[in-house]
Design an enzyme around this catalytic site. Structure first.
Site, short mmCIF file in Angstrom:
data_model
loop_
_atom_site.label_atom_id
_atom_site.label_comp_id
_atom_site.label_asym_id
_atom_site.label_seq_id
_atom_site.Cartn_x
_atom_site.Cartn_y
_atom_site.Cartn_z
N THR A 131 0.83 -1.20 0.00
CA THR A 131 0.00 0.00 0.00
C THR A 131 0.86 1.25 0.00
OG1 THR A 131 -0.12 0.38 2.39
CG2 THR A 131 -1.66 -1.23 1.46
N ASP A 132 0.26 2.36 -0.41
CA ASP A 132 0.89 3.64 -0.19
C ASP A 132 0.91 3.92 1.31
OD1 ASP A 132 2.08 6.10 -0.78
OD2 ASP A 132 0.77 6.43 -2.51
N TRP A 133 1.64 4.93 1.71
CA TRP A 133 1.99 5.12 3.12
C TRP A 133 0.81 5.65 3.96
CZ3 TRP A 133 5.30 2.48 1.06
CH2 TRP A 133 6.59 2.24 1.55
#
Length: 606
Positions: A314-316
């Protein structure tokens, strides 16, 4: 091998008898299973988190991102994937820090080595949420600049040089390329894209992946994490989904499929990892939740339609609220804000995610397995992928780097020269007016400026400019003025927001007036750092010549302005004529601003 004795791995911790998965004669699939069978749920959970780690003492807390020390993350939480934040003066410094981190990992029960990743690290960006300034590495134009040159071989050469510099210091995962299409002119993340055209982005993105990963994936490779699936460009009003006001991705032109095209080229090139974007699609056939929680996109589209079996990270910051630079930053759980952190994590896992970027809440995942909400079998699917990547990168065979070699290779003279040549080549000349010649000959264009001319400069170090002409203190004394500007953006409420340049593309009146005032006194060259497609019409009306750069030092610009180097840059996107045209355009449709001031591909030969 390391050059100092304290870098050696503890012999007792590295014996194949104690750890049979270290037997290199075995197939990687067997080695993965041998290690997997020895792991506790907590150790498996640790692999599923990938957070930032600053280049500081391993016992120091990460106060900027509200995280504990590396020692706690590695030893107590079992985490072995980190995004390196910040830098150091030399390649040796980074390599030595990396080796210390690997020794810490080797001291744990299973000795699983660390995989160190990084955002782009070879350019001019000062946004710690998207890229790192080059520091000791060779310095190249931003990705938009590579697109402006339009040379696949150059892109692959860049990526191969970056691969060598990364591996020298222990960086083994590139959190890039970014193959989003820059179809919304206001969007803050265009600088790291290849621009607006899907075909060009696909070709150059594939070359980028080949350069980083090499002819065959292995111990000399850097794994690429291609982002942001299924395409992050079509942001409502151009706002960025790091923030709640930018969470919606919209497709009024029906071009969802077009944004998949560059990813298809990335899959063909063999990208190893994929990062879904924060945004949530609105008005499509897909669930209206953020892509990291979106089963119809991750499993249905990425896994099933495209057959992708690599790592999905996932993105952060999708799960937990955070604080960055002292400002609160809510979890980017768009569409599932109402869920608890535990429920969000379960939703992402059910969607098909393997790893959580920017998170360190391993206890939540352990709890989900203990309650039966996530099965051990499902957890093992992701852990196998993550272990396989470490084994194929050769990290279990030798996780250390040679500190002397890193010092010699990072920023090597020929690497720097190649980067500087690319900076010059990417500069794009938009206009070049003629001016009257004092000798009575035919009118001549302002560019190239003769060497030795009297120069009035702004935004350029006078000592650098002195190598090209006589630097004077006012426009009235000059033969030519050279002004360097940055594309405008709107100031937002927090420090972190202002790293993401968003909002209006119009220059403020005072800046336009200043350019006009200078241009009325002397022929003026205006150069703009175009991290977004700024509205340049008022500057074009005043300046004798207008150029745009995509990350270039002053010397690179002056080489082009004085004719010492040839400009080869061509626009990687349209430059709109007005904000009215931008606001009327459809965010998912390329080349949709009416009557652009300069079209994609424009660039004058000088």
């Amino acid at each position: 091998m390391p050059t100092t004795t304290d870098q050696s791995n503890p012999p007792a911790a590295r014996t194949e008898h104690a750890r049979p998965w270290l037997d290199r004669s075995l197939p990687i699939s067997d080695r993965v299973e041998l290690l997997l069978n020895e792991m506790t749920v907590a150790e498996k959970a640790g692999l599923c988190f990938h957070t930032v780690l600053p280049l500081v003492d391993l016992d120091a807390d990460n106060s900027a991102f509200s995280l504990p020390s590396a020692r706690e993350l590695v030893v107590d939480r079992g985490m072995t994937h980190f995004n390196l934040l910040g830098g150091a003066p030399t390649g040796r410094d980074i390599a030595a820090w990396h080796n210390r981190l690997q020794r810490l990992a080797a001291s744990t029960r299973l000795g699983i080595p660390v995989t160190l990743s990084t955002d782009p690290r070879h350019s001019f960006s000062d946004n710690p949420g998207a890229a790192i300034m080059a520091g000791p590495f060779s310095q190249w134009p931003e990705t938009l600049g590579l697109a402006a040159i339009r040379d696949e071989q150059l892109v692959e050469r860049f990526a191969d040089i970056a691969r060598q510099e990364y591996t020298a210091v222990g960086l083994r995962v590139a959190l890039h390329p970014q193959v989003d299409l820059a179809t919304e002119p206001r969007w803050a993340r265009q600088n790291a894209t290849f621009g607006e055209d899907a075909e060009l982005t696909g070709r150059l993105g594939a070359a980028y992946i080949r350069g980083f990963q090499g002819e065959s994936f292995g111990a000399g490779s850097v794994a690429t994490m291609t982002k942001h699936f299924p395409g992050g460009g079509p942001q409502k009003d151009g706002e960025d989904p790091h923030f709640a006001y930018g969470r919606e991705q919209v497709y009024p032109g029906g071009e969802f499929e077009l944004h998949l095209k560059p990813f298809e080229a990335a899959f063909e090139a063999g990208t190893r990892q994929v990062m879904p974007y924060y945004g949530m699609p609105v008005g499509t056939e897909y669930e209206e939740v953020g892509f990291g929680f979106n089963r119809s996109v991750i499993t249905g589209l990425l896994r099933e339609r495209y057959g992708f079996d690599g790592v999905v990270c996932t993105d952060w910051g999708l799960i937990s609220d955070a604080e960055i630079f002292g400002d609160p930053l809510p979890a980017k759980a768009w569409g599932v804000e109402h869920l608890t952190a535990s429920e969000r994590m379960r939703t992402a896992i059910e969607a098909g995610v393997d790893q959580f970027g920017g998170e360190a809440c391993t206890d939540i995942l352990v709890g989900l397995v203990e309650t039966g909400e996530v099965s051990v079998e499902r957890l093992d699917v992701s852990v196998r992928r993550l272990l396989r990547e470490k084994f194929e990168l050769g990290l279990f065979d030798d996780p250390y780097v040679d500190e002397d070699a890193a010092d010699e290779l990072v920023g090597r003279a020929d690497f720097r020269a190649a980067g500087e040549a690319a900076q010059r080549a990417a500069i794009t000349v938009l206009t070049n007016r003629t001016r009257d010649r004092a000798d009575g000959d035919a009118d001549a264009p302002i560019l190239p400026v003769p060497r030795g001319a009297r120069l009035y400069v702004e935004g350029i170090d006078a000592d650098v400019a002195a190598g090209y002409g006589e630097v004077v203190s006012s426009p009235a004394e000059a033969d030519v003025a050279i002004l360097r500007l940055r594309a405008p953006f709107e100031e937002r409420a927090t420090v972190f927001e202002n790293f993401f340049h968003a909002g209006s593309l119009e220059f403020p009146a005072y800046e336009i007036d200043h350019v006009r005032e200078v241009a009325e006194q002397v022929p003026t060259v205006v150069d703009v750092y175009a991290d977004r497609p700024a509205i340049l019409e008022p500057l074009v009306a005043s300046a004798a010549a207008v150029t745009v750069n995509w990350g270039a030092g002053a010397a690179a610009l002056l080489d082009v302005v004085t004719g010492a180097s040839r400009s080869e840059g061509r626009l990687p996107f349209d430059l709109p004529r007005s904000m009215a045209a931008v606001e009327a355009s459809r965010p998912d449709v390329p080349f949709d601003t009416a009557d652009p001031l300069f079209a994609f591909g424009h660039g004058l030969a000088v």
